[in-house]
Every structure is written in structure tokens, then in C-alpha cells.
Design a protein around this motif. Structure first.
Motif, short mmCIF file in Angstrom:
data_model
loop_
_atom_site.label_atom_id
_atom_site.label_comp_id
_atom_site.label_asym_id
_atom_site.label_seq_id
_atom_site.Cartn_x
_atom_site.Cartn_y
_atom_site.Cartn_z
N MET A 59 26.08 -18.67 14.50
CA MET A 59 26.58 -19.62 13.51
C MET A 59 25.43 -20.37 12.85
O MET A 59 25.37 -20.53 11.62
CB MET A 59 27.54 -20.61 14.17
CG MET A 59 27.94 -21.77 13.29
SD MET A 59 28.96 -22.95 14.20
CE MET A 59 29.05 -24.30 13.03
N TYR A 60 24.48 -20.83 13.67
CA TYR A 60 23.38 -21.63 13.13
C TYR A 60 22.31 -20.77 12.49
O TYR A 60 21.61 -21.22 11.57
CB TYR A 60 22.81 -22.52 14.24
CG TYR A 60 23.82 -23.52 14.72
CD1 TYR A 60 24.19 -24.58 13.91
CD2 TYR A 60 24.43 -23.39 15.96
CE1 TYR A 60 25.14 -25.50 14.33
CE2 TYR A 60 25.37 -24.30 16.39
CZ TYR A 60 25.73 -25.36 15.57
OH TYR A 60 26.68 -26.26 15.98
N PHE A 61 22.15 -19.54 12.97
CA PHE A 61 21.24 -18.62 12.30
C PHE A 61 21.71 -18.34 10.88
O PHE A 61 20.93 -18.35 9.93
CB PHE A 61 21.13 -17.31 13.09
CG PHE A 61 20.27 -16.27 12.42
CD1 PHE A 61 18.92 -16.50 12.19
CD2 PHE A 61 20.83 -15.07 12.00
CE1 PHE A 61 18.13 -15.55 11.56
CE2 PHE A 61 20.04 -14.11 11.37
CZ PHE A 61 18.69 -14.35 11.15
N CYS A 127 39.26 -17.06 16.99
CA CYS A 127 40.36 -16.14 17.32
C CYS A 127 40.04 -15.24 18.52
O CYS A 127 40.95 -14.78 19.21
CB CYS A 127 40.70 -15.27 16.11
SG CYS A 127 41.29 -16.21 14.69
N HIS A 128 38.75 -14.97 18.76
CA HIS A 128 38.36 -14.10 19.89
C HIS A 128 37.18 -14.73 20.64
O HIS A 128 36.11 -14.12 20.75
CB HIS A 128 37.98 -12.70 19.39
CG HIS A 128 39.04 -12.03 18.61
ND1 HIS A 128 40.15 -11.43 19.20
CD2 HIS A 128 39.19 -11.88 17.26
CE1 HIS A 128 40.93 -10.92 18.25
NE2 HIS A 128 40.37 -11.18 17.07
N GLN A 133 30.38 -12.95 22.09
CA GLN A 133 29.04 -12.39 22.27
C GLN A 133 28.99 -10.91 21.94
O GLN A 133 27.94 -10.39 21.54
CB GLN A 133 28.58 -12.61 23.73
CG GLN A 133 28.43 -14.07 24.12
CD GLN A 133 27.37 -14.78 23.28
OE1 GLN A 133 26.39 -14.18 22.84
NE2 GLN A 133 27.55 -16.08 23.07
N VAL A 134 30.12 -10.22 22.10
CA VAL A 134 30.17 -8.79 21.80
C VAL A 134 30.41 -8.55 20.31
O VAL A 134 29.71 -7.76 19.66
CB VAL A 134 31.27 -8.09 22.63
CG1 VAL A 134 31.39 -6.62 22.25
CG2 VAL A 134 30.97 -8.25 24.11
N LEU A 135 31.44 -9.23 19.77
CA LEU A 135 31.80 -9.01 18.37
C LEU A 135 30.80 -9.63 17.39
O LEU A 135 30.73 -9.21 16.23
CB LEU A 135 33.20 -9.58 18.11
CG LEU A 135 34.35 -8.94 18.88
CD1 LEU A 135 35.66 -9.66 18.58
CD2 LEU A 135 34.47 -7.46 18.51
N CYS A 141 24.59 -9.73 13.64
CA CYS A 141 24.25 -10.91 12.83
C CYS A 141 23.04 -10.61 11.95
O CYS A 141 23.03 -10.94 10.75
CB CYS A 141 23.96 -12.08 13.76
SG CYS A 141 23.75 -13.65 12.90
N ALA A 142 22.02 -9.97 12.53
CA ALA A 142 20.83 -9.61 11.76
C ALA A 142 21.16 -8.62 10.66
O ALA A 142 20.63 -8.71 9.54
CB ALA A 142 19.76 -9.04 12.69
N ILE A 143 22.04 -7.67 10.95
CA ILE A 143 22.44 -6.67 9.94
C ILE A 143 23.17 -7.34 8.78
O ILE A 143 22.92 -7.03 7.60
CB ILE A 143 23.33 -5.58 10.59
CG1 ILE A 143 22.51 -4.71 11.52
CG2 ILE A 143 24.01 -4.73 9.51
CD1 ILE A 143 23.33 -3.71 12.31
N MET A 144 24.07 -8.28 9.08
CA MET A 144 24.81 -8.97 8.03
C MET A 144 23.88 -9.79 7.14
O MET A 144 24.02 -9.81 5.92
CB MET A 144 25.90 -9.85 8.64
CG MET A 144 27.05 -9.07 9.24
SD MET A 144 28.52 -10.09 9.59
CE MET A 144 27.85 -11.22 10.80
#
Length: 312
Positions: A59-61, A127-128, A133-135, A141-144
Motif C-alpha cells: 500500500m505504501y510502496f 476483502c481477502h 501476502q499471496v494476492l 506490486c513491482a509488476i503493477m
């Protein structure tokens, strides 16, 4: 070729927003104050998230990348506007104009996709939560984030490459405070309708698709929040999501107003006002919105302030 006829000495004229009347001088001073707050606020956000280990979460990244984009965006437009106003010169070279187009279009596009990624992050977190940590892994996160920067840059390269190949044989006065593609196209003596349609399609992809993602994510989030038994958890979720939705509403509303209207319906005055909102005011508001409504960011800031006081 049109490019060969437009040497780097063929400057454009940026008409800007302000003249040298007392009222406009006051407004210019206000813009400089907003610019300063935007630079300081976004720089502080990036540094806090980088230096505080407790903020090393997806979230903070993502928030640090938003602050970095806002910092670059406000620095793309305001310094040149300030130099022109203070020096009395309103010119900008062809290379400088192309640089402004590339940076502004790239950053606006990248921010569109990044805001969608932030909405997905909140959807997964609320929601999950057990599979967060998995999703929402570091790799994803880096890819997005990388995809946001790359897609924005591709859009910037296309728009600057095409817009600077047109012939500009009319007045070289751009009715704006920076080189914006819609304002530049009005000066072209070449038929730009095909290019304008291409820009519209790009806007549909880069604005409406992320908006659809954000809408779907927050619909699920809203349903999940209403089912929460804990009042504290519900209020925390609402605070985080409302901050993001506030930023999304300001940013997407202004961007759609600028880039999804035909040239015939444009008003230079309105375009300049709305552009100033999302290139100058919004970058100042974003760090304030997230820092004032986020306990972790406020805690990290107070910890840094405490360390500075102890050092003194």
C-alpha cells in the motif's frame, strides 16, 4: 518533412495564465506557495515510506510512487511558467515543448494505471485479508508499478512523436501555461482529426478502463465493509478508502474534462483552469489527504520529527 522545417530555434509562445497586474501577481505568488507545498509534501512522503521499515508494505510502496509521479508532474509545468513570468519572456523551444508533452502525458497516464493498482490493493486488503501476502506479493506490486510507468511512457512517446511531426504554420502562440497536446493541435495547419481520434481511444483505455477497475474494486470493498462486525475496523477501512476515492474523483474528473472533449468544444480559459487543478493543485492535495487521514504515515512523521528534535 514538417520536422525539418521546424528547427530547434522555432520557438512557441506560451501565453500563460497571468499578466503583471497586482491581482495576477498575487495569484502567481499563491501558485508558487502551492508548488512549494507540493514539492515538500511529496518529497517527505517518498522519504518517509523509504526510510520507515513499518511502511514497507505494498500500500505504501504504491503511495510512494504516486507521490513521485505528482512531484515530477508539478515540476514539469510550474518552473517554466515561473521563469517566463519573472523574465517577461514567454517562449519555449520545440525541444522544450516536446519534453513537456512527453513528461506530462507519461505521468498522467502512469498515474491513471497506478490509481487502479491502489484500488486493487485495497480490495485485496479488505476483502481477502488472510490471503493478502499471496494476492498482493512484492513481485506483483513491482509488476503493477513498472507497468504503470511503461504504459504511461508509451503513450507519451506516441503523442510527442506524432504531434511534433505536424506543420504549425499558424500563430505559434499556445493559449496555455505549458505545452499541452490539445492546445498545440489548434495551431496546426495539418488535418489532425485522425490523431485526435487516436488520442480519444487512448483516453478511453487509460481513463475508463482504470475507472472500471476502481469501481469494481470499491463496490466489493463497500459490500465487505458493511458486513464488518467491528466498528473500529469499519471506520479504518472507510478512512483509507475514502482518501483514495477523493484523489480518484479529483484526478479522473479533471483528466476526462481535458482529454475526452472534441477540439470544437474547447475553451482555452477553462482548459487552463482545469489543467492547473490537476497538474498543480492535486499534487499538493494528495500527500495532505493521505498523511492527515493515515495514522501510520502520521506516526512515521512524528517519529522523524522526534529524532530531529533529539539531534538538535
Amino acid at each position: 518533412m514538417a520536422w525539418e522545417n521546424q528547427t530547434l530555434n522555432s520557438d512557441f509562445i506560451l501565453l500563460g495564465i497571468f499578466d503583471h497586474s497586482p491581482f495576477h501577481t498575487f495569484l502567481f505568488t499563491l501558485v508558487l506557495a502551492i508548488f512549494t507545498v507540493a514539492c515538500v509534501g511529496n518529497t517527505v512522503m517518498v522519504l518517509l515510506i523509504l526510510l520507515d521499515a513499518q511502511l514497507h508494505m505494498p500500500m505504501y510502496f504504491l503511495l510512494s510512487q504516486l507521490s513521485l509521479m505528482d512531484l515530477m508532474l508539478v515540476c514539469t509545468t510550474v518552473p517554466k511558467m515561473a521563469v517566463n513570468f519573472l523574465s517577461g519572456r514567454k517562449s519555449i523551444s520545440l525541444a522544450g515543448c516536446g519534453t513537456q508533452i512527453f513528461l506530462s502525458v507519461s505521468l498522467i497516464g502512469a498515474e491513471c494505471f497506478l490509481l487502479a493498482a491502489m484500488a486493487y490493493d485495497r480490495y485485496v486488503a479488505i476483502c481477502h485479508p488472510l490471503r493478502y501476502q499471496v494476492l498482493m506479493s512484492q513481485k506483483l506490486c513491482a509488476i503493477m508499478v513498472a507497468s504503470s510507468w511503461i504504459l504511461g511512457s508509451i503513450d507519451g512517446i506516441i503523442e510527442v512523436a506524432v504531434s511534433l511531426t505536424f506543420s504549425y504554420c499558424r500563430s505559434r502562440e499556445i493559449a496555455h501555461f505549458f505545452c499541452d497536446v490539445p492546445a498545440l493541435l489548434t495551431l496546426s495547419c495539418t488535418d489532425t482529426k485522425t490523431f485526435e481520434r487516436m488520442i480519444f481511444v487512448c483516453c478511453v483505455i487509460m481513463l475508463l478502463f482504470p475507472v472500471a477497475t476502481i469501481t469494481a474494486s470499491y463496490t466489493c470493498v463497500l459490500l465487505a465493509v458493511t458486513r464488518m462486525g467491528s466498528g473500529e475496523g469499519r471506520s479504518k477501512a472507510f478512512a483509507t478508502c475514502s482518501s483514495h476515492l477523493m484523489v480518484v474523483g479529483m484526478y479522473y474528473g479533471a483528466a476526462m474534462f481535458i482529454y475526452m472533449r472534441p477540439t470544437s468544444e474547447r475553451s482555452p480559459t477553462w482548459d487552463k483552469m482545469v489543467s492547473a487543478f490537476y497538474t498543480i493543485l492535486t499534487p499538493m492535495l494528495n500527500p495532505l489527504i493521505y498523511s492527515l487521514r493515515n495514522r501510520e504515515v502520521s506516526r512515521a512523521f512524528m517519529k522523524v520529527v522526534g529524532k530531529v528534535k533529539c539531534a538538535l
